[in-house]
Design an enzyme around this catalytic site. Sequence first.
Site, PDB file in Angstrom:
ATOM      1  N   GLY A  12      60.527  71.274  79.378  1.00 39.88           N
ATOM      2  CA  GLY A  12      61.047  72.656  79.129  1.00 39.88           C
ATOM      3  C   GLY A  12      60.310  73.616  79.924  1.00 39.88           C
ATOM      4  N   LEU A  13      60.803  74.792  79.912  1.00 39.64           N
ATOM      5  CA  LEU A  13      60.570  76.046  80.680  1.00 39.64           C
ATOM      6  C   LEU A  13      58.947  76.093  80.495  1.00 39.64           C
ATOM      7  CD1 LEU A  13      63.409  78.312  80.797  1.00 39.64           C
ATOM      8  CD2 LEU A  13      62.677  77.085  82.691  1.00 39.64           C
ATOM      9  N   SER A  14      58.437  76.952  81.169  1.00 42.37           N
ATOM     10  CA  SER A  14      56.977  77.475  80.849  1.00 42.37           C
ATOM     11  C   SER A  14      57.117  78.418  79.716  1.00 42.37           C
ATOM     12  CB  SER A  14      56.477  78.309  82.050  1.00 42.37           C
ATOM     13  OG  SER A  14      55.108  78.880  81.607  1.00 42.37           O
ATOM     14  N   ALA A  15      56.414  78.448  78.391  1.00 43.19           N
ATOM     15  CA  ALA A  15      56.314  79.181  77.528  1.00 43.19           C
ATOM     16  C   ALA A  15      57.510  78.756  76.492  1.00 43.19           C
ATOM     17  CB  ALA A  15      56.234  80.764  77.993  1.00 43.19           C
ATOM     18  N   SER A  16      58.336  77.554  76.926  1.00 37.68           N
ATOM     19  CA  SER A  16      59.465  77.358  75.673  1.00 37.68           C
ATOM     20  C   SER A  16      58.732  76.706  74.209  1.00 37.68           C
ATOM     21  CB  SER A  16      60.085  76.166  76.349  1.00 37.68           C
ATOM     22  OG  SER A  16      59.393  75.121  76.705  1.00 37.68           O
ATOM     23  N   GLY A  17      57.682  76.255  74.338  1.00 39.89           N
ATOM     24  CA  GLY A  17      56.785  75.833  73.367  1.00 39.89           C
ATOM     25  C   GLY A  17      56.598  74.462  73.121  1.00 39.89           C
ATOM     26  N   LYS A  18      56.888  73.664  74.530  1.00 38.04           N
ATOM     27  CA  LYS A  18      56.270  72.227  74.544  1.00 38.04           C
ATOM     28  C   LYS A  18      55.095  72.009  74.012  1.00 38.04           C
ATOM     29  CE  LYS A  18      56.447  72.241  79.053  1.00 38.04           C
ATOM     30  NZ  LYS A  18      56.847  74.007  78.865  1.00 38.04           N
ATOM     31  N   SER A  19      53.905  72.666  74.396  1.00 37.77           N
ATOM     32  CA  SER A  19      52.529  72.244  73.976  1.00 37.77           C
ATOM     33  C   SER A  19      52.574  72.719  72.345  1.00 37.77           C
ATOM     34  CB  SER A  19      51.566  73.167  74.781  1.00 37.77           C
ATOM     35  OG  SER A  19      51.617  72.744  76.139  1.00 37.77           O
ATOM     36  N   SER A  66      57.595  69.512  83.806  1.00 37.97           N
ATOM     37  CA  SER A  66      58.447  68.567  84.734  1.00 37.97           C
ATOM     38  C   SER A  66      59.988  68.821  84.643  1.00 37.97           C
ATOM     39  CB  SER A  66      58.337  66.898  83.603  1.00 37.97           C
ATOM     40  OG  SER A  66      58.638  67.532  82.269  1.00 37.97           O
TER      41      SER A  66
END
Lengths: 203, 203
Positions: B32-39, B106
Amino acid sequence: MATNITFHPGAVTLDERAELLGQRGATIWFTGLSASGKSTIATALEQALLHRNLHSFRLDGDNIRFGLNKDLGFDPQSRVENIRRIGEVSLLFASSSSLALTAFISPYAADRDLARSLHAKHSPPLPFIEVFVDAPLAVVEQRDPKGLYAKARAGEIKEFTGISAPYEAPPNPEIHIKTDQVDVKGAVEIVIKYLIDNGIIKA
Amino acid sequence: MATNITFHPGAVTLDERAELLGQRGATIWFTGLSASGKSTIATALEQALLHRNLHSFRLDGDNIRFGLNKDLGFDPQSRVENIRRIGEVSLLFASSSSLALTAFISPYAADRDLARSLHAKHSPPLPFIEVFVDAPLAVVEQRDPKGLYAKARAGEIKEFTGISAPYEAPPNPEIHIKTDQVDVKGAVEIVIKYLIDNGIIKA
């Protein structure tokens, strides 16, 4: 469902992880000549640890050279990078609270020391246990299960450790296994005793 | 001591390992996009899995970019190699009977598909669960916790995913999390339900 979990912000610490999984992580780094018995001992140790219900994983030529490191050749720079990546991956396993077993010749002290230093610099530091699988050259050359020593003697393989390239024996390994004195089972028992005595696994 | 163990030759099979450790391995690949909440979701999921006493490990920028992949830059070739190595390492964790969680933008389908194919080609194949963390660009750009989107808009960061470089949304992810519809806890519950429903972990 996980509805009974209260999340806390941030990652699980190494201590919390060890508590939840009932084990600590470490890297057990086997080094020795080709055909010295590294892989055999590491494979048997992995079995023994798994039968104690301990998470353990063996990194060896099969799963590294044909996977992560398949882009690397056998020139000096690639050999260094090969061991560096193995050191980094073993560190990831150790920091996941797994017991990482590496079974590579890793003939150069500097490369092994780099892998050790990655573990020492980790916060908190993680155990790095160097196991020297010490078999006399005459013995491994006699065994020669893949005919590699014969090819090296014939000059068909260049820079072969022990024949035409150096093996730098660890001056001060955590564990020194002399294969003319202990069999595979005995070697596994030595490593397990070390892990218990050093508080890495429970008796 | 391990004297009650009878060694069998060869490595422990994936089934034996799963039986001994009480869990199967899999890779859960967040994209997902940067800051989407993946981490954030991956970190919360890791907590939830560890609290179920399941071995789990999160690969993210902190432990990969400063470790295994610290030799890589951000040019196109390095980005491909970055994701390839993460795919290989997640495969090692999955084949160790751990649940590997990867949290990287990714952005390219081809790179994610390579990681997926590594798992499919493994013998036996290992589950690869692609989780699309789908947050609208307007939302993540509003959040912009590190000020990266602002810098990308100002041209200070080049080839920034979503602004000046493409994000190729997965056409058919195993799990599609719409962050405007579920919170972190809800996202974790969706993934855990998937793992249970697909026989990867026990209810």
